[in-house]
Write a protein that holds these residues in place. Structure first.
Motif, PDB file in Angstrom:
ATOM      1  N   LEU B 517      46.899  18.556  55.779  1.00  0.00           N
ATOM      2  CA  LEU B 517      46.694  18.932  54.383  1.00  0.00           C
ATOM      3  C   LEU B 517      47.965  18.687  53.579  1.00  0.00           C
ATOM      4  O   LEU B 517      47.914  18.216  52.442  1.00  0.00           O
ATOM      5  CB  LEU B 517      46.288  20.400  54.289  1.00  0.00           C
ATOM      6  N   GLY B 518      49.119  19.019  54.173  1.00  0.00           N
ATOM      7  CA  GLY B 518      50.389  18.792  53.498  1.00  0.00           C
ATOM      8  C   GLY B 518      50.533  17.333  53.114  1.00  0.00           C
ATOM      9  O   GLY B 518      50.779  17.000  51.948  1.00  0.00           O
ATOM     10  N   GLN B 519      50.303  16.470  54.079  1.00  0.00           N
ATOM     11  CA  GLN B 519      50.420  15.035  53.810  1.00  0.00           C
ATOM     12  C   GLN B 519      49.409  14.590  52.764  1.00  0.00           C
ATOM     13  O   GLN B 519      49.709  13.769  51.891  1.00  0.00           O
ATOM     14  CB  GLN B 519      50.189  14.230  55.106  1.00  0.00           C
ATOM     15  N   TYR B 520      48.222  15.154  52.868  1.00  0.00           N
ATOM     16  CA  TYR B 520      47.134  14.780  51.956  1.00  0.00           C
ATOM     17  C   TYR B 520      47.500  15.122  50.515  1.00  0.00           C
ATOM     18  O   TYR B 520      47.401  14.294  49.615  1.00  0.00           O
ATOM     19  CB  TYR B 520      45.866  15.503  52.394  1.00  0.00           C
ATOM     20  N   TYR B 521      47.972  16.354  50.335  1.00  0.00           N
ATOM     21  CA  TYR B 521      48.350  16.754  48.971  1.00  0.00           C
ATOM     22  C   TYR B 521      49.528  15.934  48.481  1.00  0.00           C
ATOM     23  O   TYR B 521      49.616  15.569  47.315  1.00  0.00           O
ATOM     24  CB  TYR B 521      48.708  18.249  48.946  1.00  0.00           C
ATOM     25  N   LYS B 523      50.277  12.900  49.268  1.00  0.00           N
ATOM     26  CA  LYS B 523      49.828  11.560  48.878  1.00  0.00           C
ATOM     27  C   LYS B 523      49.141  11.594  47.525  1.00  0.00           C
ATOM     28  O   LYS B 523      49.259  10.669  46.726  1.00  0.00           O
ATOM     29  CB  LYS B 523      48.842  11.018  49.915  1.00  0.00           C
ATOM     30  N   ASN B 524      48.388  12.660  47.300  1.00  0.00           N
ATOM     31  CA  ASN B 524      47.677  12.751  46.032  1.00  0.00           C
ATOM     32  C   ASN B 524      48.531  13.386  44.947  1.00  0.00           C
ATOM     33  O   ASN B 524      48.015  13.787  43.903  1.00  0.00           O
ATOM     34  CB  ASN B 524      46.390  13.542  46.228  1.00  0.00           C
ATOM     35  N   LYS B 525      49.776  13.584  45.274  1.00  0.00           N
ATOM     36  CA  LYS B 525      50.768  14.070  44.301  1.00  0.00           C
ATOM     37  C   LYS B 525      50.494  15.486  43.813  1.00  0.00           C
ATOM     38  O   LYS B 525      50.763  15.833  42.665  1.00  0.00           O
ATOM     39  CB  LYS B 525      50.840  13.109  43.111  1.00  0.00           C
ATOM     40  N   LEU B 572      49.872  13.063  35.125  1.00  0.00           N
ATOM     41  CA  LEU B 572      49.698  12.762  36.550  1.00  0.00           C
ATOM     42  C   LEU B 572      49.027  13.905  37.283  1.00  0.00           C
ATOM     43  O   LEU B 572      48.068  13.712  38.028  1.00  0.00           O
ATOM     44  CB  LEU B 572      51.074  12.508  37.181  1.00  0.00           C
ATOM     45  N   SER B 573      49.547  15.073  37.043  1.00  0.00           N
ATOM     46  CA  SER B 573      49.034  16.192  37.838  1.00  0.00           C
ATOM     47  C   SER B 573      47.680  16.669  37.350  1.00  0.00           C
ATOM     48  O   SER B 573      46.904  17.220  38.111  1.00  0.00           O
ATOM     49  CB  SER B 573      50.033  17.352  37.810  1.00  0.00           C
TER      50      SER B 573
END
Lengths: 727, 592
Positions: B517-521, B523-525, B572-573
């Motif tokens: 999940l950490g990586q996923y978020y 990547k999606n900034k 962006l966010s």
């Protein structure tokens, strides 16, 4: 004990010893009958002896066993201790001596039942209610393996021939439990019949009942599950067949577990074959994806345990599967053949070669290559007596000859197979098997006869096919398609298009490509040109993708005919030339001749009758030699028309001779058409004939032909297509 | 009350008729019920129907004792009874000593109903006993399954004659039904048992036999059964058998409320029901209560031991095993308990030995076959395991554990396609059991049938995943297929699931989920969520380093974006979020 009077009787009895000892158990009646046929005295003595025991007391049986060892010592006795009978008797005696008292008593009871079930004597029946008790008396006693008491007696007194008729009676369903041997015999026989001659096997429902009964009494009898699997395949019941197959292998794993755990004989082996069989099952039901998965599993396990034989089987299934899926598998097949030859598996090797030949034939390999390959495999078959493959090979040769348009050769091969007696060692009087090879051959024969206009013979062959391969069986689709095709062709030739139309739907159900092609033909005949054209275009694309050359050529011819109808003779020409080169490349002689006919006709219409006649002469010979009657007629009619056209341009003196030649040709054509009773074409022929005779000034002939034309013209509706515009 | 045909002139039944005519259908009148029980106990006792006596006595014991004047009068004697009295007494004594033929011989001339029943019953039992003896010294292996009770056919003929003449009383009807069932005439047997329950509703044996013959709920609904309080017991039992546990529990609850709260029978039945729906805590509590009330009870203790086994309660299981051995070591239940005990101690050979012993005592004991299969599996003896499971299926085709076990065996043999069939069978029998679905999913995954595998995992989660593995597997599958949104979704639900259930599971892979999940978020900034996940990661040893690394990355990226352009950060966010944006609130509620 018993004096056998003549030496011939003695010989007959001696011949019976082995069949009786190894065969299934008989009822007393059957047994006495068979013995009686050899030697009535012995039969009587047996009966007497049995009567003594069964109607006496337990001590009578004990006395019998007590006197049993006496003949062992006499060297000249039939039952000397090392003779077959003697050995068997000693065996039995040992088993008897091991029995406890209650078991001996039980044996005696069983013997009584065995006896009384034959010679029912009121009052002796152990149970008071005969109606209910009668159910289970049949075979009770025979079921015990290690006591063999009664069988012994048979043997000891020397015994009888196992006539086939007796064996037949055996597989009538019996209600009681079967003994091991009876069950084994039953299973083996039914399995053999299922494979070779399904009609003689029990009906699926009856067989299943019998199997269920068998399993109820002996749930460990794994082979029954396998037969149940085969049986439910007959009725396309995937549920029960899967269940039975898996059950069988679960059981098999148990029985094989004593061996090495993963070696050749251990249960690892049955695991591999279990997966392989599952793949075969899914293949049979057309679940290709499932089959693929199961096959991969089998291959993986086989690889892990280095079982090359199993791998080889997997490989041959793999290419079969690929073939069924419609993709090209010749590389796989070649590999398979090489490997099979390496591991000395003749069956798989030649099966692979046959498959390769089939693919090669379709892809246009040269004829001599194919025939050479077939010859090589045939040698292999005869060497190893692979009768099944011999059948297939003959059927395949027939098909190949037929494809090349050599009808005589095809017919000859077909007859060869039909007249060859089966090579099966245990052939229970089955002359003709109902395997796929026979179905294929008979279908070819039917079509060949239809081509020659012998419809009586055709309907007989089809009737035989229907009897041999009832509609629910696996190969029934072959003759169904064949039957429909013949009917369709007949209707088209007779010009009864409304009759042909319903056949199209039926054909499409059995074979989509064929159905589509026939649909286009009907549409063309009904002058719905646009629809027919679009169908033909689609079909051609599809066939080019699947490399179905025969169909491509036929589609091209049909398209060319469509072009004729719009007088586009020039556009038809390149198409025909392309078809011709294709046909020649694949050695399809019949189709090549057909194409040449088309070509000649086109040329005639384009106004080059000389050329046309020249081209036509090229095709005339093969057509007259191998062609269908219809083609012969058409070729001759075309030739006559060419001759007439040429004659028109010639000086008067030659013209007369040329015209009379044409009239003669027309006469021949008329003979062929009348064979088929093809009235429409006959009408055209008679018209032309009449005109010719008129020109030649032969009034009588002209009048005759004119009358014939008039008769036919009244009978038929107005011509659909212009006479001149048709081949 | 439809006894018109069966009871004409039968005076033995008279007392019963009296009782039943005042029969209260409500449970209010426990005194009446107690009276009925007492009289039926004496009737069954006279006829040697020991199991029904036991059942009725247990129930009667659970009710308050009656005052002396309320006791039901003894059965009225008829003329025929008087005549048969001596013969009956003699025969009964022989019967009790298991000399059935002798008993039957002395009863053959008797004319009373009671004597007739005992006469037929002795003949039946004699046949059964001979059958059992026969099995021991049969002539060969092929006779297996062919030994039968020879008396059955005669009994059937005689009983059917009397039946059509309407001369059978409730007990005789029961016997007739049993004979029919043994002859595999199941349809007729059901009819006769229904008739028997009408004629004599209080005889539990008839109900129990009926219960064994009913295979589905439709069949149950189609029967017309007498309206009596005992029917509720039957229905509850039936629901348990048909795996309709919720209905069964309701029934038993209402029975307890009606005044049977002390009945050990009901307690044990409820415990078994809880066992069937895998409510282990409830079931354990009930069994413990049962053992307190009835410390020498052996029935159902095998179920109890299964529960102890599942919970790995070694000392309790050991105590139970010792205790049962002291009571009676030659009981099927005892053997099963000991088998479980050894299995828990990983002494699988011994365990298999005890299950074998249990099977010797009763070859039709279903549980033992399956358990033995499990033991062989543990011993890696796959072929023996297959054999055991197949036997279990032979005894009962609906035994999902055996099917599942077969599937597992083939899975161990690395035949994922082959085992699909078995798992599917098991799944058919227990459509809402997540274990079968997970097993199916795993097999599909091994066969690279990802679509099917995904379906199975999702379904397993939907029906309530017991082992909480389905979601994790589903997430990993999505991960493999690069479906990152779906994977993240699954991981989130997984984490929620793990923490909401409270207890700490050994195989929980929360760290894997958090890491992904950490990586996923990241990547999606979604840097806030990503850093939250990364922080959580640091709580786990195996993910600590990665968590820290991620945190560093996040702070780096943040510094860059803030320095480069603060304008860009806003859109962006808020806008460039993936379609299925997951609310960060989900994570904040986690408290490991």
């Amino acid at each position: 004990m018993i004096v056998i009077s003549t030496s011939s009787e003695r010989r007959r009895l001696n011949k019976l010893i082995l069949p009786l000892q190894q065969g299934p158990d008989l009822t007393l009646g059957q047994f006495l009958k068979t013995v009686g046929e050899c030697c009535p005295q012995t039969a009587y003595a047996v009966k007497l002896r049995l009567h003594e025991m069964a109607d006496g007391e337990l001590k009578d049986m004990e006395y019998f066993f007590a006197t049993l060892p006496t003949p062992f010592r006499a060297i000249d006795s039939e039952a000397y201790k090392t003779s077959v009978v003697g050995l068997f008797m000693r065996h039995m005696l040992l088993a008897y001596n091991k029995l406890s008292f209650s078991q001996v008593y039980k044996l005696y009871k069983a013997l009584q039942q065995y006896y009384h079930s034959q010679f029912a004597q009121p009052g002796v029946s152990p149970v008071g209610i005969p109606g209910l008790a009668a159910d289970n008396t049949d075979m009770d006693l025979t079921s015990t393996e290690d006591t063999m008491g009664e069988r012994m007696e048979k043997d000891e007194l020397d015994t009888t021939p196992l006539h086939e008729s007796d064996l037949r009676n055996e597989d009538a369903p019996s209600r009681g439990p079967l003994s091991q041997k009876q069950a084994e015999y039953f299973l083996a026989r039914q399995a053999y019949l299922l494979k070779n001659d399904e009609n003689k096997a029990l009906k699926p429902a009856a067989l299943q009942d019998e199997l269920n009964n068998m399993l109820k009494f002996n749930p460990d009898f794994a082979e029954a599950h396998y037969l149940s699997y085969l049986n439910s395949m007959r009725v396309q019941d995937i549920f029960i067949s899967t269940h039975s197959l898996l059950h069988y292998f679960d059981r098999l794993i148990l029985s094989g577990s004593e061996g090495k755990s993963n070696g050749d004989e251990g249960y690892g082996r049955s695991l591999r074959y279990a997966a392989l069989n599952l793949a075969a099952l899914h293949c049979r039901f057309g679940h290709y994806q499932q089959a693929d998965l199961a096959l991969q599993e089998a291959i993986r396990i086989a690889q892990e345990s280095n079982d090359h034989v199993c791998l080889q089987h997997c490989l041959s299934w793999l290419y079969t599967l690929e073939q069924m899926k419609g993709s090209d598998s010749s590389v796989l097949t070649e590999d398979s053949v090489k490997m099979a030859a390496h591991f000395c598996l003749p069956y798989l090797a030649s099966l692979g070669i046959q498959s390769l030949v089939q693919q090669g034939a379709v892809q246009g390999k040269t004829a001599h290559e194919l025939m050479d390959a077939m010859k090589e495999t045939d040698i292999l078959h005869w060497k190893h007596s692979l009768s099944e493959l011999i059948d297939i090979s003959l059927a395949q040769t027939t098909s190949i000859w037929r494809m090349y348009g050599k009808s005589t050769m095809a017919q000859q091969q077909a007859q060869l197979l039909l007249n060859m007696s089966s090579l099966e060692q245990v052939n229970f009087g089955v002359h003709q098997n109902n395997t796929e090879a026979f179905a294929v051959i008979l279908c070819h024969l039917a079509e060949l006869h239809a081509e020659q206009g012998l419809y009586g013979a055709v309907s007989e062959i089809l009737k035989h096919l229907k009897d041999q391969f009832p509609p629910h069986t696996q190969h029934a689709k072959l003759w169904m398609l064949c039957d429909l095709k013949i009917q369709f062709d007949r209707a088209m030739n007779d010009g009864k298009y409304h009759l042909a139309e319903p056949h199209v739907t039926a054909i499409a159900a059995l074979n989509k490509t064929e159905g589509l092609y026939r649909k286009a033909l009907v549409l063309k005949a009904l002058n719905r040109t646009t629809e027919a054209y679009s169908i033909l275009q689609r079909l051609q694309l599809y066939c080019e993708k699947t490399k179905y050359t025969e169909m491509i050529i036929r589609v091209m011819l049909a398209t060319a005919e469509l072009h004729w109808e719009s007088s586009g003779f020039a556009t038809a020409l390149p198409l025909l030339l392309q078809a011709l080169s294709l046909a020649r490349q694949h050695h399809l002689q019949a189709l090549a001749s057909e194409t040449i006919l088309h070509l000649a006709f086109t040329q005639l219409m384009l106004g080059v009758p000389d050329q046309a006649l020249g081209v036509l002469h090229e095709a005339m010979e093969p057509v007259l030699a191998h062609g269908a009657v219809m083609d012969k007629g058409r070729a001759l009619l075309l030739a006559a028309r060419c001759q007439v056209t040429i004659a028109g341009a010639q000086p008067d003196c030659q013209r007369h001779a040329a015209l009379s030649l044409a009239a003669q040709t027309l006469g021949e054509a008329a003979a062929y058409f009348s064979m088929l009773d093809c009235k429409e074409r006959l009408r055209d022929v008679h018209y032309l004939q009449a005109r010719l005779h008129h020109t030649l000034g032969q009034t009588a002939e002209r009048n005759k032909c004119a009358m014939l034309f008039r008769l036919l013209d009244q009978e038929l509706p107005a011509p659909g297509a212009a006479v001149a515009m048709r081949l | 009350f439809g006894l018109s045909s069966g009871l004409t002139g039968i005076h033995v039944q008279y007392t019963l008729v009296l009782i039943l005519s005042t029969k209260p259908c409500e449970f209010g009148d426990l005194v009446q019920i107690k009276k009925q029980l007492i009289s039926v106990i004496s009737l069954c006792k006279e006829r040697g129907l020991v199991h029904s006596v036991k059942w009725a006595s247990e129930l009667a014991f659970a009710l308050d004792p009656l005052p002396k004047n309320e006791l039901p009068p003894p059965a009225i004697f008829t003329e025929e009874d008087c005549q048969d009295l001596d013969a009956f007494g003699l025969a009964k004594s022989y019967f009790d000593l298991k000399e059935y033929d002798r008993a039957a011989y002395f009863l053959r001339g008797c004319r009373s109903q009671k004597a007739y029943f005992l006469y037929m019953y002795s003949r039946y039992l004699s046949g059964e006993k001979k059958k059992d003896d026969e099995t021991v010294d049969s002539l060969g292996p092929l006779e297996k399954g062919q030994v039968r009770n020879e008396a059955l056919r005669e009994l059937r003929v005689e009983l059917s004659k009397k039946h059509s003449a309407g001369e059978l009383d409730g007990f005789a009807l029961y016997l007739y039904g049993v004979v029919l069932r043994k002859l595999d005439l199941l349809k007729e047997a059901v009819d006769v048992f229904v008739e028997a329950t009408h004629a004599l509703p209080l005889h539990w044996g008839a109900w129990l036999e009926l219960c064994n013959l009913i295979t589905n709920i439709e069949m149950l609904k189609a029967l017309s059964l007498p309206d009596c309080w005992i029917k509720d017991f039957f229905m509850a039992h039936m629901y348990t058998e048909l795996q309709m546990i919720k209905e069964a529990l309701q029934k038993y609850q209402s029975l307890i409320e009606a005044g049977f709260s002390k009945s050990t029978y009901i307690i044990s039945q409820i415990a078994v029901a809880y066992h069937n729906i895998r409510d282990i805590d409830q079931a354990l509590a009930l069994f413990n209560e049962l053992r307190e009330q009835d410390p020498f009870r052996i029935e159902n203790m095998d179920t109890f031991s299964n529960l102890l086994y599942v919970r790995s309660m070694k000392p309790e299981l050991s105590y139970l095993a010792h205790n049962l051995v002291e009571i009676d070591k030659y009981r099927v239940e005892t053997c099963c308990v000991i088998g479980n005990y050894y299995s828990l101690r990983s002494q699988h050979e011994k365990a298999a030995l005890y299950f074998q012993r249990a099977l010797k005592l009763n070859p039709r004991c279903l549980g033992a076959w399956t358990l033995m299969g499990h033991e062989y599996m543990e011993m890696k003896n796959t072929s023996a395991a297959i054999q055991a499971y197949r036997h279990a299926i032979e005894v009962n085709k609906r035994d999902y554990r055996a099917w599942y076990g077969l599937g597992q065996t083939y899975e161990i043999l690395k035949m994922p396609f082959y085992c699909l069939y078995y798992y599917r069978k098991a799944h058919q029998l227990r459509p809402n059991d997540s274990r079968m679905l997970v097993a199916l999913g795993e097999s599909y995954e091994k066969l690279s049938q990802q679509v099917e595998a995904k379906k199975c995992y999702w379904r397993a989660y939907s029906v309530g995943d017991v082992e909480r593995m389905a979601l994790l597997k589903l997430a990993k599958l999505h991960e493999q297929l690069n479906e990152s949104d779906d994977a993240a979704q699954c991981y989130i639900i997984y984490i929620q699931d793990i923490f909401s259930c409270g207890e700490q599971l050994e195989h929980a892979e929360v760290s894997t989920a958090l890491r992904y999940l950490g990586q996923y978020y990241f990547k999606n900034k979604h840097y806030d969520e990503a850093s939250l996940c990364a922080q959580r990661c640091c709580d786990y040893n195996d993910a600590r380093e990665e968590g820290k690394a991620l945190l560093r990355q996040i702070s780096q990226v943040r510094d860059q974006t803030e320095t480069s352009s603060t304008d860009l950060f806003g859109p962006l966010s808020s806008n460039n979020t993936p379609v299925r944006r997951v609310s960060p609130l989900d994570l904040s509620s986690f408290t490991p």
